[in-house]
Write a protein that holds these residues in place. Structure first.
Motif, PDB file in Angstrom:
ATOM      1  N   SER A   1      -1.341   3.286   4.901  1.00  0.00           N
ATOM      2  CA  SER A   1      -0.284   2.332   5.345  1.00  0.00           C
ATOM      3  C   SER A   1      -0.088   2.595   6.482  1.00  0.00           C
ATOM      4  O   SER A   1       0.833   1.451   7.133  1.00  0.00           O
TER       5      SER A   1
ATOM      6  N   ALA B   1      -3.500   6.739   0.468  1.00  0.00           N
ATOM      7  CA  ALA B   1      -2.704   5.318   0.620  1.00  0.00           C
ATOM      8  C   ALA B   1      -1.866   5.566   1.665  1.00  0.00           C
ATOM      9  O   ALA B   1      -1.418   4.216   2.668  1.00  0.00           O
TER      10      ALA B   1
ATOM     11  N   LEU C   1       1.195  -1.322  -0.251  1.00  0.00           N
ATOM     12  CA  LEU C   1      -0.399   0.031   0.198  1.00  0.00           C
ATOM     13  C   LEU C   1       0.813   1.247   0.556  1.00  0.00           C
ATOM     14  O   LEU C   1       0.526   2.446  -0.844  1.00  0.00           O
TER      15      LEU C   1
ATOM     16  N   GLY D   1      -7.855  -0.035   4.398  1.00  0.00           N
ATOM     17  CA  GLY D   1      -7.270  -0.345   3.374  1.00  0.00           C
ATOM     18  C   GLY D   1      -7.740  -1.031   2.487  1.00  0.00           C
ATOM     19  O   GLY D   1      -7.277  -0.895   0.711  1.00  0.00           O
TER      20      GLY D   1
END
Length: 144
Positions: free
Chosen positions: A80, A76, A29, A94
């Motif tokens: 992460s 993102a 990710l 996610g």
């Protein structure tokens, strides 16, 4: 009549697999986020490097696509960081975010086709890794 027993699995082995998959998803990710940030910056700054397709149903201005990819990339990377910490909210976000990345890359497929397919595949692996580990595989360390 004999009874068959399911093979016993060691709790530490399950935890190691679950933690490994979570780390894999977090790294993937992060990569997807950073690459989406770069793709967004490219589209915003200099959109003539992208392929122009006429009569595309989902046609947007490339600068608009750049902002979409930039925003998805930033979110993102933030999610992460939560995955690296093992946060449950980050797992849920996610999966949702990887789904949005798949949709955005599918819709922008004609502009950068090979790259879009790679990002779709990476996001699919992220969804798989986040969904395959179950809560019971983490034991007491799940609630962080």
């Amino acid at each position: 009549m004999t009874t068959t027993q399911a093979p016993r699995t060691d709790h530490s082995t399950k935890f190691a697999w679950a933690a490994g998959l979570m780390t894999f998803a977090a790294v993937m990710l992060t990569l997807v986020g950073v690459l989406d940030i770069f793709r967004g910056i490219m589209a915003i700054a200099k959109d003539d490097i992208f392929l122009n397709t006429r009569n595309y149903v989902f046609e947007f201005d490339l600068t608009g696509w750049g902002w979409i990819h930039l925003a998805l990339g930033v979110v993102a990377v933030i999610v992460s960081v939560g995955l690296f910490q093992g946060a449950t909210w980050a797992r849920v976000l996610g999966v949702a975010l990887a789904g949005l990345v798949i949709i955005a890359n599918f819709l922008s497929l004609p502009y950068y086709p090979v790259w879009s397919v790679i990002m779709i595949a990476m996001s699919g692996f992220i969804i798989w890794a986040l969904c395959v580990a179950r809560k019971e595989d983490f034991g007491d360390s799940w609630d962080r």
